[in-house]
Scaffold this motif. Structure first.
Motif, mmCIF file in Angstrom:
data_model
loop_
_atom_site.group_PDB
_atom_site.id
_atom_site.type_symbol
_atom_site.label_atom_id
_atom_site.label_comp_id
_atom_site.label_asym_id
_atom_site.label_seq_id
_atom_site.Cartn_x
_atom_site.Cartn_y
_atom_site.Cartn_z
ATOM 1 N N PRO A 79 48.839 23.915 -18.554
ATOM 2 C CA PRO A 79 49.627 23.863 -17.311
ATOM 3 C C PRO A 79 51.104 23.627 -17.597
ATOM 4 O O PRO A 79 51.452 22.751 -18.387
ATOM 5 N N THR A 81 55.076 23.566 -15.506
ATOM 6 C CA THR A 81 55.871 23.600 -14.279
ATOM 7 C C THR A 81 56.966 24.658 -14.399
ATOM 8 O O THR A 81 57.382 24.991 -15.495
ATOM 9 N N SER A 108 49.452 24.064 -13.108
ATOM 10 C CA SER A 108 50.086 22.772 -12.848
ATOM 11 C C SER A 108 50.038 22.433 -11.362
ATOM 12 O O SER A 108 50.196 23.312 -10.506
ATOM 13 N N GLN A 128 45.443 21.281 -12.574
ATOM 14 C CA GLN A 128 45.908 20.040 -13.228
ATOM 15 C C GLN A 128 46.405 19.088 -12.156
ATOM 16 O O GLN A 128 47.022 19.504 -11.169
ATOM 17 N N TYR A 130 48.197 15.032 -11.365
ATOM 18 C CA TYR A 130 48.677 13.680 -11.670
ATOM 19 C C TYR A 130 48.264 12.837 -10.468
ATOM 20 O O TYR A 130 48.561 13.222 -9.339
ATOM 21 N N THR A 156 45.895 14.606 -15.936
ATOM 22 C CA THR A 156 46.849 14.295 -17.006
ATOM 23 C C THR A 156 47.077 12.791 -17.043
ATOM 24 O O THR A 156 47.491 12.188 -16.050
ATOM 25 N N LYS A 222 43.402 14.936 -19.880
ATOM 26 C CA LYS A 222 44.420 15.531 -20.765
ATOM 27 C C LYS A 222 45.410 14.457 -21.199
ATOM 28 O O LYS A 222 45.914 13.701 -20.363
ATOM 29 N N SER A 244 46.237 15.836 -26.532
ATOM 30 C CA SER A 244 47.564 16.386 -26.245
ATOM 31 C C SER A 244 48.594 15.271 -26.269
ATOM 32 O O SER A 244 48.284 14.141 -25.867
ATOM 33 N N HIS A 246 51.426 16.185 -24.724
ATOM 34 C CA HIS A 246 52.247 16.800 -23.677
ATOM 35 C C HIS A 246 53.377 17.622 -24.302
ATOM 36 O O HIS A 246 54.491 17.676 -23.784
ATOM 37 N N ASP A 277 46.014 20.820 -27.745
ATOM 38 C CA ASP A 277 47.219 21.645 -27.629
ATOM 39 C C ASP A 277 48.348 20.975 -28.397
ATOM 40 O O ASP A 277 48.196 19.892 -28.948
ATOM 41 N N GLY A 279 51.960 22.857 -30.225
ATOM 42 C CA GLY A 279 52.408 23.601 -31.404
ATOM 43 C C GLY A 279 51.456 24.685 -31.865
ATOM 44 O O GLY A 279 51.612 25.195 -32.977
ATOM 45 N N ARG A 281 50.630 28.148 -32.313
ATOM 46 C CA ARG A 281 51.495 29.333 -32.251
ATOM 47 C C ARG A 281 50.884 30.572 -32.859
ATOM 48 O O ARG A 281 51.410 31.671 -32.683
ATOM 49 N N GLY A 300 51.254 26.083 -24.366
ATOM 50 C CA GLY A 300 52.143 25.930 -23.223
ATOM 51 C C GLY A 300 53.394 26.786 -23.357
ATOM 52 O O GLY A 300 53.525 27.841 -22.711
ATOM 53 N N ARG A 301 54.313 26.371 -24.237
ATOM 54 C CA ARG A 301 55.605 27.067 -24.317
ATOM 55 C C ARG A 301 55.500 28.551 -24.652
ATOM 56 O O ARG A 301 56.261 29.351 -24.079
#
Ligand SMILES: Cc1cc2nc3c(=O)[nH]c(=O)nc-3n(C[C@H](O)[C@H](O)[C@H](O)COP(=O)(O)O)c2cc1C
Length: 353
Positions: A79, A81, A108, A128, A130, A156, A222, A244, A246, A277, A279, A281, A300-301
């Motif tokens: 997830p 944002t 998210s 996801q 909060y 999370t 998470k 994770s 985050h 999760d 890094g 890649r 994520g990224r």
């Protein structure tokens, strides 16, 4: 490297060239000094594999079962944002790409697209969440997610407060420039001003049980980095534990997830699924996550970068290349199935971390 491998490897740089600086910084930054963010990808690369030979790998099947359903490739979208600030089609582009490849998407709670529109793409998705100080305030959003077909709720746990991030000199903070209409559209109007809507500082195992009972969905927790906490989550009814930090955006200097994963897998001891999760890649990273006992890895990224570069087509291309790399990594390890991966990481590869 093949064209697609080169393209995937260059996504972060390409996205930075295309996005407004505040948005690019928002995606790539970590909390405080960015130590955990900086070491995540390198942590996977430090691990060493002990491949098998003399194994039949004519057919390599990387599929796993996640919360009772098959996933063809053990890779999900974490997830994040602000997808609509990254690309005008935002969450819908990501959802339609993931639907097309038969993947798994976690949306998210801050999404800028109505859950109903995401569900309408036909994607397999989880919501996801909060939890706020006044837990009841979370219910309308969760009900919308259930109505729109969310199959699990991801709670999370690592965000009692949002970890401080530093702006680069001369670059505005994204929240000062972004259109507020691009996020949090699934909350009730006036949510942010409601007393008790601040993030809960008193989350406990009972919240996991409550969330499962209230939504009727399996609960994935998470942000777990320790075996003892994983056990508390499982005993409270968590169906899966997601290792994770985050993406290094919460507690800077939190351990790399590669370091935490074996401890969590051992503590959970098969009573729940374990995901990871941070890094991830390459397909080699995915294979290594499986070898350490994860049921699936998430990213994520890279998804945001692919979205920035080519919208839905970019996300699809990223996923397809990751899938190919994962199959190749398994074949080179002599692993025809995920079960064959579990003994692949060299013990001294772990010890050197
Ligand atoms: C820009 C951005 C926004 C994020 N937003 C959320 C969020 O809303 N909820 C959440 O649980 N995690 C959020 N995360 C964390 C991701 O779900 C995930 O844990 C992390 O990105 C994994 O690391 P990776 O980016 O190295 O793959 C966010 C991460 C990024 C990069």
């Amino acid at each position: 490297m093949g064209d697609d491998a080169l393209w995937v490897a260059s996504l972060a740089e390409r996205a930075r060239g295309l996005l407004p600086e505040p948005v690019a910084d928002y995606i790539d930054q970590g909390a405080r000094d960015g130590i955990s963010t900086a070491e995540a990808a390198a942590a996977w690369r430090r691990l060493r594999l002990r491949p098998h030979v003399l194994r039949d790998t004519r057919v390599v099947d990387p599929s796993v079962t996640v919360l009772g359903r098959a996933l063809d490739v053990p890779l999900g979208v974490a997830p994040t944002t602000l997808q609509r600030a990254v690309h005008p089609d935002g969450e819908c582009a990501v959802a339609s790409a993931v639907a097309e490849v038969g993947g798994l998407l976690v949306v998210s709670s801050n999404a800028g697209t109505p859950f109903a529109d995401i569900g309408a793409t036909g994607v397999r998705w989880w919501v996801q969440s909060y939890l706020p100080a006044d837990r009841a305030l979370a219910l309308p959003l969760l009900a919308r997610a259930v109505d729109a077909g969310a199959e699990a709720v991801v709670l999370t746990l690592d965000t009692p407060v949002v970890g401080t991030k530093y702006a680069r000199p001369g670059v505005p903070v994204v929240w000062d420039v972004v259109d507020p209409a691009l996020l949090r559209v699934n909350f009730d109007a006036g949510y942010a001003e409601a007393p008790g809507s601040e993030k809960a500082l008193d989350l406990g195992p009972g919240d996991i049980t409550w969330l499962g009972r209230t939504t009727g969905l399996p609960v994935v927790v998470k942000g777990v980095l320790r075996g003892d906490d994983a056990v508390r989550c499982v005993e409270a009814g968590a169906a899966a534990v997601w290792v994770s930090n985050h993406g290094g955006r919460q507690l800077d200097r939190a351990v790399a997830t590669t370091g935490a994963l074996p401890e969590v897998v051992a503590a959970v001891d098969g009573r729940a699924e374990v995901y990871v999760d941070g890094g991830v890649r390459t397909g080699l990273d995915v294979a290594t996550a499986l070898a350490l006992g994860a049921s699936t890895a998430f990213a994520g990224r890279p998804v945001l970068h692919a979205l920035a570069v080519s919208g839905a087509g970019g996300v699809r291309r990223w996923w397809q290349e990751m899938a190919l790399q994962t199959v190749e990594a398994l074949r080179l390890c002599g692993a025809a199935t995920v079960a064959d991966t579990r003994d692949l990481v060299a013990p001294d590869g772990l010890a050197s971390l």
